[in-house]
Scaffold this active site. Structure first.
Site, mmCIF file in Angstrom:
data_model
loop_
_atom_site.group_PDB
_atom_site.id
_atom_site.type_symbol
_atom_site.label_atom_id
_atom_site.label_comp_id
_atom_site.label_asym_id
_atom_site.label_seq_id
_atom_site.Cartn_x
_atom_site.Cartn_y
_atom_site.Cartn_z
ATOM 1 N N PRO A 2 0.654 -1.165 -0.149
ATOM 2 C CA PRO A 2 0.153 -0.005 -0.004
ATOM 3 C C PRO A 2 0.878 1.196 0.114
ATOM 4 C CG PRO A 2 -0.756 -1.527 1.456
ATOM 5 C CD PRO A 2 0.561 -2.246 1.297
ATOM 6 N N GLU A 3 0.351 2.262 -0.606
ATOM 7 C CA GLU A 3 1.058 3.646 -0.859
ATOM 8 C C GLU A 3 0.645 4.467 0.433
ATOM 9 O OE1 GLU A 3 2.974 4.124 -3.906
ATOM 10 O OE2 GLU A 3 2.459 2.098 -4.471
ATOM 11 N N LYS A 51 3.998 4.381 6.255
ATOM 12 C CA LYS A 51 3.027 3.189 5.946
ATOM 13 C C LYS A 51 2.734 2.552 7.044
ATOM 14 C CE LYS A 51 4.889 2.676 1.464
ATOM 15 N NZ LYS A 51 5.493 1.675 0.375
ATOM 16 N N ASN A 165 5.266 1.326 -4.753
ATOM 17 C CA ASN A 165 5.877 0.657 -6.143
ATOM 18 C C ASN A 165 5.254 1.559 -7.140
ATOM 19 O OD1 ASN A 165 7.654 -0.772 -7.136
ATOM 20 N ND2 ASN A 165 6.490 -2.300 -7.758
ATOM 21 N N ARG A 250 11.093 -5.810 -7.124
ATOM 22 C CA ARG A 250 9.636 -5.414 -7.251
ATOM 23 C C ARG A 250 9.550 -4.893 -8.815
ATOM 24 N NH1 ARG A 250 7.496 -4.389 -2.398
ATOM 25 N NH2 ARG A 250 9.121 -3.789 -0.615
#
Length: 279
Positions: A2-3, A51, A165, A250
């Protein structure tokens, strides 16, 4: 993963549902805290930090959680059926008479004294959506290792907190460079613009149900998840390759025309993913 905007939204939902309320149910389904009971305590606030999520209770207790790749918090009213996943994936239940917050697949869940929060978040750089945001410090952190690829540096939460990402790929596109460009090689004008642009993107999306970096209806992102599809700007097929963040590889997306610079060669092990479109 999650961003920062997703975590901010999660914290807002939890805070709205729980803050100022007294817990009537507490179930922490991890061995270390299986007997911990916070019922009878008031929830003071739910605060995002990068986060990380900090749920604070009266008595100086904080429940620290992190969503990592698959975790989520869901909020339900008494008449709603829980729907965040199978029961065996539930790691936390915090209930009040009006709402129940259920944490699914939480890889990080721990109780600590509120005075000890720095132990779990003190390593983080300036938070793009937090009151501690400091663009000059964030930029100095990024430039401290000028040889490091930009994409890796952006994902490192010690530099600045909140980029995942999706934003990594989108920021590099908007800056017109590949994620493999050394931070120190970023042109001066774009170096100066980076912290401002990053904050603008996250702030613009923290209240939106659907994230967008393009401002184009029906076209929410420029490159992320668009492997082998035409670049929205020039039509060149978007490429996909793996890039590490210091801990794991990633998927990373970029347009080879709009983003000139170093990148894995087609057919190399890192670029192996680019043969398969991803969403």
């Amino acid at each position: 993963m999650p961003e920062g905007d997703t975590v901010w939204q999660t914290a807002k939902r939890l805070h709205t549902a729980l803050a100022g309320q007294v817990l009537t149910r507490c179930d922490l389904r991890v061995p270390k805290y299986a007997t911990a009971d916070l019922t009878g305590r008031s929830v003071l606030d739910v605060t995002p930090r990068g986060k990380h999520l900090l749920t604070r209770f009266e008595g100086g207790i904080t429940l620290h959680s992190h969503l990592r790749m698959d975790g989520s918090w869901k909020v339900f009213t008494p008449d709603q059926r829980w729907s965040g996943g199978p029961a065996h994936q539930i790691r936390a239940v915090l209930g009040t008479p009006a709402h129940t917050a259920v944490g699914y697949r939480l890889p990080v869940l721990e109780l600590l004294r509120t005075t000890e929060e720095e132990r779990v978040i003190g390593h983080l750089g300036p938070d793009l959506l937090g009151p501690d945001w400091d663009p000059e410090r964030a930029l100095a952190n990024l430039l401290a290792d000028p040889a490091r690829p930009l994409g890796e540096a952006l994902l490192d939460q010690r530099n600045l907190a909140g980029i995942g990402n999706v934003y990594k790929s989108e920021l590099c596109f908007l800056l017109g460079v590949t994620p493999w460009l050394p931070v120190g090689a970023l042109p001066a004008d774009r170096t100066a613009a980076l912290p401002v642009l990053a904050k603008r993107l996250l702030e613009a999306n923290r209240e939106r149900p659907v994230r967008t970096t393009t401002a184009r209806r029906g076209q929410d992102v420029f490159v992320y998840g668009r492997a082998s599809r035409p670049c929205l700007r020039c039509g060149t097929p978007v490429r996909l390759a793996d890039q590490g963040d210091g801990s794991r590889e990633r998927p990373t997306y970029w347009c080879p025309t709009c983003q000139p610079g170093p990148a894995p060669a087609p057919g190399s092990p890192a670029a192996r993913r680019s043969r398969h479109p991803a969403s």
